[in-house]
Design an enzyme around this catalytic site. Structure first.
Site, PDB file in Angstrom:
ATOM      1  N   HIS A 157       0.804  -1.231   0.000  1.00 21.75           N
ATOM      2  CA  HIS A 157       0.000   0.000   0.000  1.00 21.75           C
ATOM      3  C   HIS A 157       0.833   1.276   0.000  1.00 21.75           C
ATOM      4  O   HIS A 157       0.281   2.370  -0.033  1.00 21.75           O
ATOM      5  CB  HIS A 157      -0.931   0.034   1.218  1.00 21.75           C
ATOM      6  N   GLU A 166      -0.234  -2.702   7.405  1.00 25.01           N
ATOM      7  CA  GLU A 166      -1.087  -1.739   8.111  1.00 25.01           C
ATOM      8  C   GLU A 166      -0.803  -1.740   9.606  1.00 25.01           C
ATOM      9  O   GLU A 166      -0.718  -2.793  10.228  1.00 25.01           O
ATOM     10  CB  GLU A 166      -2.575  -2.078   7.913  1.00 25.01           C
ATOM     11  N   GLU A 209      -4.768   4.334   1.756  1.00 25.56           N
ATOM     12  CA  GLU A 209      -5.883   4.283   2.706  1.00 25.56           C
ATOM     13  C   GLU A 209      -5.885   5.451   3.681  1.00 25.56           C
ATOM     14  O   GLU A 209      -6.581   5.428   4.691  1.00 25.56           O
ATOM     15  CB  GLU A 209      -5.860   2.945   3.448  1.00 25.56           C
ATOM     16  N   ASP A 244      -2.175  -5.313  10.239  1.00 26.01           N
ATOM     17  CA  ASP A 244      -2.377  -6.230   9.110  1.00 26.01           C
ATOM     18  C   ASP A 244      -1.004  -6.471   8.528  1.00 26.01           C
ATOM     19  O   ASP A 244      -0.440  -5.614   7.852  1.00 26.01           O
ATOM     20  CB  ASP A 244      -3.313  -5.618   8.065  1.00 26.01           C
ATOM     21  N   ASP A 324      -7.505 -13.044   6.641  1.00 21.62           N
ATOM     22  CA  ASP A 324      -7.963 -12.306   5.454  1.00 21.62           C
ATOM     23  C   ASP A 324      -7.593 -13.114   4.220  1.00 21.62           C
ATOM     24  O   ASP A 324      -8.414 -13.847   3.667  1.00 21.62           O
ATOM     25  CB  ASP A 324      -7.341 -10.911   5.429  1.00 21.62           C
ATOM     26  N   LYS A 349     -14.740  -9.250   3.523  1.00 22.03           N
ATOM     27  CA  LYS A 349     -14.673  -8.317   2.393  1.00 22.03           C
ATOM     28  C   LYS A 349     -15.674  -8.761   1.338  1.00 22.03           C
ATOM     29  O   LYS A 349     -15.570  -9.876   0.817  1.00 22.03           O
ATOM     30  CB  LYS A 349     -13.266  -8.310   1.789  1.00 22.03           C
ATOM     31  N   ARG A 378     -11.569  -1.987   0.844  1.00 23.51           N
ATOM     32  CA  ARG A 378     -10.392  -2.367   0.067  1.00 23.51           C
ATOM     33  C   ARG A 378      -9.552  -1.108  -0.147  1.00 23.51           C
ATOM     34  O   ARG A 378     -10.024   0.016   0.020  1.00 23.51           O
ATOM     35  CB  ARG A 378     -10.776  -2.957  -1.296  1.00 23.51           C
TER      36      ARG A 378
END
Length: 439
Positions: A157, A166, A209, A244, A324, A349, A378
């Site tokens: 990300h 994360e 994000e 995460d 996940d 999700k 997402r």
């Protein structure tokens, strides 16, 4: 009448500037629109997100095939159907697709229709969307979730060298959703000041994000920055940390090890950056003793079942272990993980599984064994706030949808504020009551 009059899909752009599918469905009650999100780090067992692959358009990421599948294949079959038959409509679309992973029509085509059907049915029943979802799932207690805010971005990300994806702040000591949001926003602004002071202004750029993406390499630095920000904001003991790890993104199959330096140039790598599953377990045990961590998502590769089971056995009474990439919101994977005792929480999700009915079933399977369930956005999002109503309707008690920054993230948090206001004295805030800790 609750019958579908028309269904029309179009290609729009998500928060990363990539194409995604939007579906308009009409009944006599009006027009109901839904947009489908898209992930960056995706599990190999996720339902198929159909992309065109035409490099001359959007670098191959166009979704005209999925749009055409809605307009030419699904629409004619859906027109005239009763929107209150969510399960039947979803099953029909799966039947038309005819594949295990929705590779024919694309999960992005099916989900856009499924969400719009759900919205239309809520309107027909004269219910807010969250109330209708509660009815659909058999939940008698809509609940405001504990929000988990991704405030430091790494992994797939962000362009920094952080391997782990994360670092989240979770206001477990809040007594209401609006208090949780305020605590998180204040801590987020304090984190910006901490990062700016330590690394300079350019380190406060944000990732996909809305979290900061400082150019740090050591994962424990991210944890220390957050602890400092929580302290500065005055919320020590009231805000805990979620992570995460997204370990599948740095699993080195050739070496059968985890490459914590997968974003580091080859000439700068050191041997200690390659660690075994057992090495990661020791690292997590050290961190959970030192930092206020209460939830870790995807700590290992999606196929590393043995390490998941060992870790869960060791630590499940202290923290929540969230699947996940391991589970991909898929009922079959959830049942396998239940049998193997591989985790104690599900990340839910919508676009991983591809229909509202299947997502409701995934939640049911997880709650049946007292797992935690965290509804998730997402990294490629839109202004669609469906998941805010979904998490309240399911009553599963946890949501992650980015930092308190960027409009596509705030669309969900602000909708939750509105729902809390609407519920008034009947608004119940989950805090940590529905976590998977201990299960």
């Amino acid at each position: 009448m609750s019958t579908i009059k028309s269904v029309f899909a179009r290609e729009i752009l998500d928060s990363r500037g990539n194409p995604t599918v939007e579906v308009d469905l009409t009944t006599e009650k009006g027009l109901f629109r839904s947009a489908v999100p898209s992930g960056a780090s995706t599990g190999i067992y996720e339902a198929c997100e159909l992309r065109d692959g035409d490099k001359s358009r959007y670098l191959g990421k166009g979704v005209l095939k999925a749009v055409e599948n809605v307009n030419k294949i699904l629409a004619p079959k859906l027109i005239g159907l009763d929107v209150t038959k969510q399960g039947e409509i979803d099953r029909l679309m799966l039947q038309i697709d005819g594949t295990e992973n929705k590779t024919h029509l694309g999960a992005n085509a099916i989900l856009g229709c499924s969400m719009s059907v759900c919205r239309a049915a809520a309107a027909f029943r004269g219910l807010p969307l969250y109330r209708y979802i509660a009815e659909l799932s058999g939940n008698k207690s809509p609940m405001l979730p504990l929000p988990c805010f991704n405030v430091i971005n790494g992994g797939e990300h962000a362009g920094n060298k952080l391997a782990m994806q994360e670092f989240m702040i979770c206001p477990t000591g809040a007594t209401s959703f609006h208090e949780a949001l305020r605590m998180a926003a204040e801590t987020y602004h304090n984190l910006k000041l901490v990062i700016k002071k330590r690394y300079g202004m350019d380190a406060t750029n944000v990732g996909d994000e809305g979290g900061f993406a400082p150019n740090i390499q050591a994962n424990h630095e991210g944890l220390e920055l957050i602890v400092e920000a929580i302290k500065q904001a005055g919320y020590t003991g009231k805000i805990e940390i979620g992570m995460d790890v997204a370990a599948s993104s740095f699993w080195d199959a050739k070496e059968s090890k985890y490459d914590l330096g997968f974003k580091v140039p080859a000439d700068k790598k050191t041997p200690d950056m390659l660690v075994s599953g057992e090495g990661l377990i020791k690292l997590y045990e050290e961190w959970t003793s030192k930092y206020p961590i209460w939830s870790i998502e995807d700590p290992f590769d999606q196929d590393d079942w043995a390490t998941y089971t060992r870790f869960t056995e060791l630590i499940r009474n202290r923290i929540q272990i969230v699947g996940d990439d391991l589970l991909v919101t898929n009922p079959k994977r959830i049942v396998e993980a239940r049998n193997k005792k591989a985790c104690n929480a599900l990340l839910l999700k919508l676009n991983q599984i591809g229909s509202v009915s299947e997502a409701v079933e995934a939640c049911r399977l997880a709650r049946e064994v007292n797992w935690g369930v965290m509804v998730s956005h997402r990294s490629g999002e839109t202004e669609d706030a469906f998941i805010a109503d979904l998490v309240v309707g399911l009553g599963c008690g946890q949501i992650k949808t980015g930092a308190p920054c960027r409009s596509e993230r705030l669309a969900k948090y602000n909708q939750l504020l509105r729902i809390e206001e609407e519920l008034g004295a009947n608004a119940h805030y989950a805090a940590k009551t529905l976590s998977g800790v201990g299960h």
